[in-house]
Design a protein around this motif. Structure first.
Motif, mmCIF file in Angstrom:
data_model
loop_
_atom_site.group_PDB
_atom_site.id
_atom_site.type_symbol
_atom_site.label_atom_id
_atom_site.label_comp_id
_atom_site.label_asym_id
_atom_site.label_seq_id
_atom_site.Cartn_x
_atom_site.Cartn_y
_atom_site.Cartn_z
ATOM 1 N N VAL A 23 0.834 -1.201 0.000
ATOM 2 C CA VAL A 23 0.000 0.000 0.000
ATOM 3 C C VAL A 23 0.870 1.254 0.000
ATOM 4 O O VAL A 23 0.721 2.128 -0.858
ATOM 5 C CB VAL A 23 -0.948 0.011 1.216
ATOM 6 N N ASN A 205 -5.620 -5.555 -4.311
ATOM 7 C CA ASN A 205 -6.680 -4.651 -4.748
ATOM 8 C C ASN A 205 -7.917 -5.422 -5.213
ATOM 9 O O ASN A 205 -9.052 -4.977 -4.981
ATOM 10 C CB ASN A 205 -6.166 -3.748 -5.870
ATOM 11 N N GLU A 208 -9.835 -6.596 -2.122
ATOM 12 C CA GLU A 208 -10.553 -5.489 -1.496
ATOM 13 C C GLU A 208 -11.736 -5.028 -2.347
ATOM 14 O O GLU A 208 -12.781 -4.651 -1.816
ATOM 15 C CB GLU A 208 -9.590 -4.331 -1.241
#
Length: 229
Positions: A23, A205, A208
């Protein structure tokens, strides 16, 4: 004291939500250079965890006594002292691995992960929370570097735990692919680390995004109507 909710939030941020490698994209130098196998990535991460935990508790304990104007030099001095101790311990107890990791143990002093967490969290929070933050930020780095190193080693050489004998004498690496496997050199080189890191970021990603989409599709719980019937 640290509450259960604080602990869960700190752990979740360090391991997943604010993962330093996936991140924040910090510490790319050791990420690319050291993760040629699983053992190197894990051991450098363990050294970083020790430094982050100890520097967190040290800075958090002294934060009220450090003038704001000279805080950065003081933070660097504290981190440098702790890195020196870890460097000497590796040299004394894991000398062969110390030679393999080389300059990257002393370079923990300048690692953006360590300095960023000291400045952003440890300097503003109590010692217990700062220690937990340092540990879990390091754990996030550990599983990322371990996974990246394992993938690069497996694709590049067909083995896992290469160099484990430098940590635990007598143990041998696992040969997961046939011995005549030629290996993919790209995986061992820095471009291979970039490609696999990009795949890991995309995977995170994707997870999520799926979780967010699933949450949006979940109907809200019915609200009971007020009044008598």
């Amino acid at each position: 004291m640290i509450t259960r909710e604080e602990f869960k939030q700190i752990a979740g941020n360090g391991i997943w939500k604010q993962n330093t490698s996936l991140v924040q994209i910090l510490g790319l130098c050791p990420l690319l250079a050291v993760t040629t196998n699983l053992v190197n990535g894990v051991m450098l991460s363990l050294a970083t965890i020790i430094v982050m935990a100890l520097s967190g508790v040290a800075i958090a304990s002294l934060r009220n006594f450090i003038p704001h104007e000279i805080r950065i030099p003081v933070f660097i001095l504290v981190v440098a002292a702790l890195v020196t101790v870890v460097d000497l311990l590796f040299n004394a107890n894991l000398h062969e691995l110390y030679l393999v990791l080389g300059i990257f143990i002393p370079l923990i002093v300048t690692n953006c992960i360590v300095l960023a967490r000291v400045e952003a969290y440890a300097a503003k929070n109590p010692p217990l929370q700062a220690t937990a933050d340092g540990v879990f930020m390091g754990v996030g780095m550990l599983w990322t570097l371990g996974l990246l190193g394992g993938l690069r080693e497996l694709i590049g050489a067909g083995t896992l735990f290469s160099g484990i004998d430098m940590v635990f004498p007598g143990l041998q690496p696992l040969q997961l692919l046939p011995k005549d496997y030629p290996g993919l050199l790209l995986a061992i080189l820095p471009p291979g680390a970039f490609i696999l890191l990009g795949c890991l970021i995309a995977w995170k990603n994707w997870i999520e995004a799926r979780a967010a989409a699933r949450q949006q599709k979940t109907p809200p719980a019915p609200v009971a109507e007020a009044g008598c019937h």
